[in-house]
Design an enzyme around this catalytic site. Structure first.
Site, PDB file in Angstrom:
ATOM      1  N   TYR A 187      -9.041  15.389  -9.224  1.00  0.00           N
ATOM      2  CA  TYR A 187      -8.197  14.708 -10.080  1.00  0.00           C
ATOM      3  C   TYR A 187      -7.171  15.353  -9.979  1.00  0.00           C
ATOM      4  CZ  TYR A 187      -5.839  10.337 -13.220  1.00  0.00           C
ATOM      5  OH  TYR A 187      -5.153   9.814 -13.571  1.00  0.00           O
TER       6      TYR A 187
ATOM      7  N   THR B  17      -8.464   0.163 -19.282  1.00  0.00           N
ATOM      8  CA  THR B  17      -8.185   0.355 -18.056  1.00  0.00           C
ATOM      9  C   THR B  17      -8.987   0.222 -16.974  1.00  0.00           C
ATOM     10  OG1 THR B  17      -7.219   1.612 -16.632  1.00  0.00           O
ATOM     11  CG2 THR B  17      -5.481   1.128 -18.392  1.00  0.00           C
TER      12      THR B  17
ATOM     13  N   ILE C  15      -7.277   5.457 -21.805  1.00  0.00           N
ATOM     14  CA  ILE C  15      -6.326   3.831 -22.056  1.00  0.00           C
ATOM     15  C   ILE C  15      -7.586   3.124 -21.258  1.00  0.00           C
ATOM     16  CG2 ILE C  15      -4.163   2.908 -20.750  1.00  0.00           C
ATOM     17  CD1 ILE C  15      -4.149   5.392 -22.985  1.00  0.00           C
TER      18      ILE C  15
ATOM     19  N   THR D 143     -13.036   1.439 -16.319  1.00  0.00           N
ATOM     20  CA  THR D 143     -14.135   0.583 -16.834  1.00  0.00           C
ATOM     21  C   THR D 143     -14.811   0.974 -15.590  1.00  0.00           C
ATOM     22  OG1 THR D 143     -13.183  -1.223 -16.406  1.00  0.00           O
ATOM     23  CG2 THR D 143     -13.268  -0.116 -18.274  1.00  0.00           C
TER      24      THR D 143
ATOM     25  N   ASP E  12       0.756  -1.392   0.110  1.00  0.00           N
ATOM     26  CA  ASP E  12       0.135   0.073  -0.060  1.00  0.00           C
ATOM     27  C   ASP E  12       1.018   1.317   0.448  1.00  0.00           C
ATOM     28  OD1 ASP E  12      -2.215   2.347   0.761  1.00  0.00           O
ATOM     29  OD2 ASP E  12      -2.701   1.383   2.032  1.00  0.00           O
TER      30      ASP E  12
ATOM     31  N   ASN F  52       3.679   3.790 -10.543  1.00  0.00           N
ATOM     32  CA  ASN F  52       2.025   3.535 -11.649  1.00  0.00           C
ATOM     33  C   ASN F  52       1.250   3.735 -10.475  1.00  0.00           C
ATOM     34  OD1 ASN F  52       0.564   2.575 -13.809  1.00  0.00           O
ATOM     35  ND2 ASN F  52       0.017   1.329 -12.279  1.00  0.00           N
TER      36      ASN F  52
END
Lengths: 255, 250
Positions: free
Chosen positions: A157, A194, A192, A198, A64, A91
């Site tokens: 974000y 991913t 993208i 989704t 984490d 990432n």
């Protein structure tokens, strides 16, 4: 096994799905010893199978990224199992879309702790590891197109990805002064296909088509394209590249 | 601008960190332009001195003791603003801190302490100010004070980079989200400006390296903040105004 990254150990966070998983496989295909980290053990096993399928080498560590002690554990374990790391791919990250009025302080804190503090801790401990091992290194921070341009209903974000874009530049300047030198760059994926996308918008194939139609290159973004960009930035092909922003978005940002 | 052009007449503006440095210059200029000014800051004494100075020159201002990083404080600032002046039109999120620490020695506590004020504090300000401006439906202007460090690197300032890069993108995202309500959001990116915060830099060595040959004055930033918040900036949103004497174009 030969390849661009033969003999190099590289840590990839959030390597249990999506871009992180594809990156772990691509790095391993180039001969890197990969440490795939994440919170989802099942996804981690899937990544290891993907690496094995290309004849690569990898381990999975539960991680984490918000917790400093876990970063210490990941670096210690990496050195024990492989060698002092050469690279880190920051990432792992979270994403949500919500109007400003409905975005709570807790929503903000949660995404900030993962995306911003998690990335900071990665850079910090990679720098420590590179300095003590004398291993030259490279870091790739996965930011976003939304760390370069705004997007409505994504203020939180955008804040976190803008933070990653800018942290990369300060880290690049610090890394340039280290001995041996460390390169730090950011990758800016567009949309993208991913689980991150989704989970937010649904996985209806019609939606993928709509994203593709809305992208100048008329392609849906695939995790593999991001993996190719990350391999480039980590490898010696990019030995003169630091503090840079690599946008891989099918042309959306230019549109 | 002439002293008689009251281009912010009838407007109410919140300026965070309004008692010192750039914030104080912005608050003073806004008051001269006819705005009712709500200054916030953490130190009561400095705040009331700044308020008194504005009142002495004929302006209208209140000071509210508040920490930009505290949601509870923001609720109080908005409440006091409405109590004193009945509306909000402009927010200048200016409060911020900075101190150098090499990345590998920086504690998570230091990183978070700065970002609570500089990053989360600006998010909270955007949220509460947008809600407040929305009440009258006439639109408004939000000016976020970022930094050139939101655009270029500064070794030893990774926490500050995170905050200013984050603010830079929040301005753009907010500009897109709030545009339909005529709420404009822009960022200002000061370079070296002579304030308490810039005292950590050696002006003698650095000023000659600035293309214009000097550090900025708080008034340089205030002029930009007035332009962006006034009617003159009415078609400008999501924009970055870099005020650094040419430092980043070198």
């Amino acid at each position: 096994m030969s390849g661009k990254l033969h003999g190099r150990t590289i840590i990839v966070t959030g390597a249990t799905k999506g871009i992180g998983q594809a990156t772990a496989v691509a790095l391993a295909r180039e001969g890197a010893a990969v440490v795939a980290t994440g919170r989802d053990e099942k996804g981690g096993e899937e990544t290891l199978r993907g690496v094995a399928a290309v004849g690569g080498e990898a381990i999975f560590l539960r991680h984490d990224i918000r917790h400093e002690a876990e970063w210490e554990h990941v670096f210690a374990e990496t050195e024990k199992r492989f060698a002092a790391p050469y690279g880190l791919v920051n990432n792992a990250g979270n994403f949500f879309v919500k109007p400003l009025a409905e975005t709570t302080e807790t929503n903000f804190d949660n995404i900030y702790e993962i995306n911003v503090e998690g990335t900071f801790l990665g850079i910090k401990h990679a720098f420590r590891s590179f300095a003590s091992s004398g291993q030259a290194g490279a870091i790739v921070n996965v930011s976003s197109l939304m760390g370069q341009v705004g997007f409505p209903d994504a203020i939180a974000y955008c804040a976190t990805k803008g933070a990653i874009t800018a942290m990369t530049k300060s880290a690049a300047l610090e890394g340039a002064k280290m001995n041996p030198r460390v390169r730090v760059n950011s990758l800016h994926p567009g949309v993208i296909w991913t689980p991150m996308i989704t989970a937010q918008f649904g996985d209806d194939p019609a939606l993928a088509d709509a994203f593709a139609a809305d992208t100048p290159l008329k392609m849906i973004g695939l995790p593999e394209y991001m993996a190719d960009a990350i391999v480039y930035l980590i490898s010696d092909d990019a030995s003169y590249v630091t503090g840079a922003e690599l946008t891989a978005d099918g042309g959306r940002g230019a549109d | 601008m002439t002293e008689t052009s009251k281009e912010l007449a009838g407007k109410t503006a919140i300026v965070t960190g309004g008692a010192r440095g750039m914030g104080r210059a912005i608050a003073a200029l806004y008051a001269r332009a006819g705005a009712n000014v709500v200054m916030t800051g953490r130190t009561r004494e400095t705040g009331h001195a700044a308020r008194a100075a504005i009142e002495e020159s004929g302006g209208k201002a209140i000071f509210v003791t508040a920490d930009q990083g505290s949601n509870a404080d923001w609720l109080r600032v908005i409440e006091e603003t409405h109590r004193a002046f009945g509306r909000l039109d402009i927010l200048v999120a200016n409060a911020g801190q900075s101190f150098p620490v090499p990345t590998k020695d920086m504690s998570l506590e230091d990183f978070r302490r700065l970002n609570t004020v500089n990053l989360k504090g600006v998010f909270l300000g955007l949220k509460h100010a947008a809600e407040s401006i929305r009440r009258h439906g006439e639109g408004g202007a939000i000016v976020l004070i970022a930094s050139i460090v939101g655009k270029i690197g500064a070794p030893g300032f990774i926490h500050y980079s995170a905050s200013k890069g984050g603010v830079r993108l929040m301005a753009k995202a907010a500009a897109l989200e709030l545009g339909a309500e005529k709420i404009r959001v822009n960022s200002i990116h000061p370079g070296f400006v002579r304030t308490d915060l810039s005292a950590m830099f050696d002006e003698k060595t650095l000023a000659p390296l600035v293309p214009l040959g000097r550090f900025g004055e708080p008034e340089d930033i205030a002029n930009a903040a007035l332009f962006l918040a006034s009617k003159r900036g009415q078609f400008i949103t999501g924009s970055e105004l870099v005020i650094d004497g040419g430092w980043t174009v070198q």
